[in-house]
Enzyme design. Sequence first.
Site, PDB file in Angstrom:
ATOM      1  N   GLU A 246      37.608  32.218 -49.189  1.00  0.00           N
ATOM      2  CA  GLU A 246      36.513  31.835 -48.297  1.00  0.00           C
ATOM      3  C   GLU A 246      35.252  31.499 -49.074  1.00  0.00           C
ATOM      4  O   GLU A 246      34.582  30.505 -48.778  1.00  0.00           O
ATOM      5  CB  GLU A 246      36.249  32.964 -47.303  1.00  0.00           C
ATOM      6  CG  GLU A 246      35.181  32.619 -46.264  1.00  0.00           C
ATOM      7  CD  GLU A 246      35.123  33.637 -45.147  1.00  0.00           C
ATOM      8  OE1 GLU A 246      36.170  33.947 -44.557  1.00  0.00           O
ATOM      9  OE2 GLU A 246      34.012  34.134 -44.871  1.00  0.00           O
ATOM     10  N   ARG A 272      10.523   4.396 -46.125  1.00  0.00           N
ATOM     11  CA  ARG A 272       9.292   4.848 -45.481  1.00  0.00           C
ATOM     12  C   ARG A 272       8.078   4.483 -46.334  1.00  0.00           C
ATOM     13  O   ARG A 272       7.995   4.864 -47.516  1.00  0.00           O
ATOM     14  CB  ARG A 272       9.352   6.365 -45.278  1.00  0.00           C
ATOM     15  CG  ARG A 272       8.069   7.025 -44.817  1.00  0.00           C
ATOM     16  CD  ARG A 272       7.725   6.685 -43.391  1.00  0.00           C
ATOM     17  NE  ARG A 272       6.645   7.537 -42.906  1.00  0.00           N
ATOM     18  CZ  ARG A 272       5.974   7.305 -41.793  1.00  0.00           C
ATOM     19  NH1 ARG A 272       6.293   6.251 -41.039  1.00  0.00           N
ATOM     20  NH2 ARG A 272       5.011   8.125 -41.406  1.00  0.00           N
ATOM     21  N   GLN A 283       5.154  10.621 -57.113  1.00  0.00           N
ATOM     22  CA  GLN A 283       5.800  11.599 -57.991  1.00  0.00           C
ATOM     23  C   GLN A 283       6.171  12.883 -57.256  1.00  0.00           C
ATOM     24  O   GLN A 283       7.247  13.457 -57.492  1.00  0.00           O
ATOM     25  CB  GLN A 283       4.893  11.916 -59.176  1.00  0.00           C
ATOM     26  CG  GLN A 283       5.577  12.738 -60.257  1.00  0.00           C
ATOM     27  CD  GLN A 283       4.666  12.978 -61.447  1.00  0.00           C
ATOM     28  OE1 GLN A 283       3.734  13.761 -61.356  1.00  0.00           O
ATOM     29  NE2 GLN A 283       4.926  12.287 -62.551  1.00  0.00           N
TER      30      GLN A 283
END
EC number: 1.3.8.14
Length: 391
Positions: A246, A272, A283
């Site tokens: 798991e 955008r 940056q």
Amino acid sequence: MNFDFDAGFDTETRELRDMVVRFARRELDSSGRFDDAEDFRRRWLLAGKQGLTGTTVPGEYGGSGLDAVSAAATMEALGYGCADTGFAFSVAAHLFAAVMPIVEFGTGEQRAAWLPALCSGERIAAHAITEPEAGSDALHLRTRARPVDDGHVLSGSKCFITNAPVADVFVVQAATDPRGGFFGLTTFLVEASTPGLTVGRPYDKVGLRGSPTADVHFDDCYVPAGAVLGAEGSGASIFSSSMKWERTCLFAAYLGAMRRVLESTVDHVRDREQFGSPIGGFQAVSHRIVDMLGRYEGARLLLYRAARSLSDGTADEVGPALAKIAVSEAAVQLGLDAVQLRGGLGIMDGEAETLLRDALPARIFSGTNEIQKNNVARALGLGRRRPAARR
């Protein structure tokens, strides 16, 4: 986005991964209703027909017989192609926490009785260990298994059980010797229709909403002797084995979800514009993207290293624990960053905030990250020791 998605896979594994991505995109779209029970069963049957509910089960029982690396690649592809991480989580919990114990510790009769239908998607399995008073302290269970003629009677309650509302069989951990510690637990295969077994109402969770979760109650629930999985007193070792699977293969689904959100986030900051240019050129934004990529790649390397150790039989407790910690923490932080970089759009209904909500439980289930750190520290010889007696 152009970075390696192959991780050294052979041609067969790459083809399998690509097939799963195409299937998930085509067939597992939930149309935004991740908590629709009827749609869950429809998608589960489709996943079963595709072989996803039995990837690591031997072919003689209807599975694909994949090793841990290929199984992890399959789960990563499912998480990448399926927008509902909760559904991918349910498939993985069924397979690695409940089905694999039957594969590894079941008798020939138990395997023949359960595995074919669990692989085909006709039946669903759930693993039941967590209790209200036994979460991280998993060995001190209050659910008791009292021996009777030709079987046991189970009494107690479990909580936070993945797949409980839809399960046909439960892999149940109960105390046969409350004072026996590691050797005091026994694993049972209990059919959901067994008299005395009841399942509570599904939880309304903050994340993984597509994965049905509920309490399970055992009220003098009789199970025959043939329901014992493995030997009596071997429950803790069975549980430990399933957790290696798991903590490795299940968490691969989060890698796929992270990659999907990371790619869309890169596209967003490229498109955008603010102050006359794409925000990806700032940056502060570009460095955050690089940090997201680094966390994802680092977690992926740790997970596949753990998967390879499972495949070659050298797995210890450390590898899966480190993989679980790295993937879950990276998923949470990547979700936070993806939301932040989208601004106001990030807090609207969308894949960034969905990843964040789905990632939060990952630091808790399969053993909390704090417990995993304890396990790793103990393996390094840094476990808690009794203080020296004063002179």
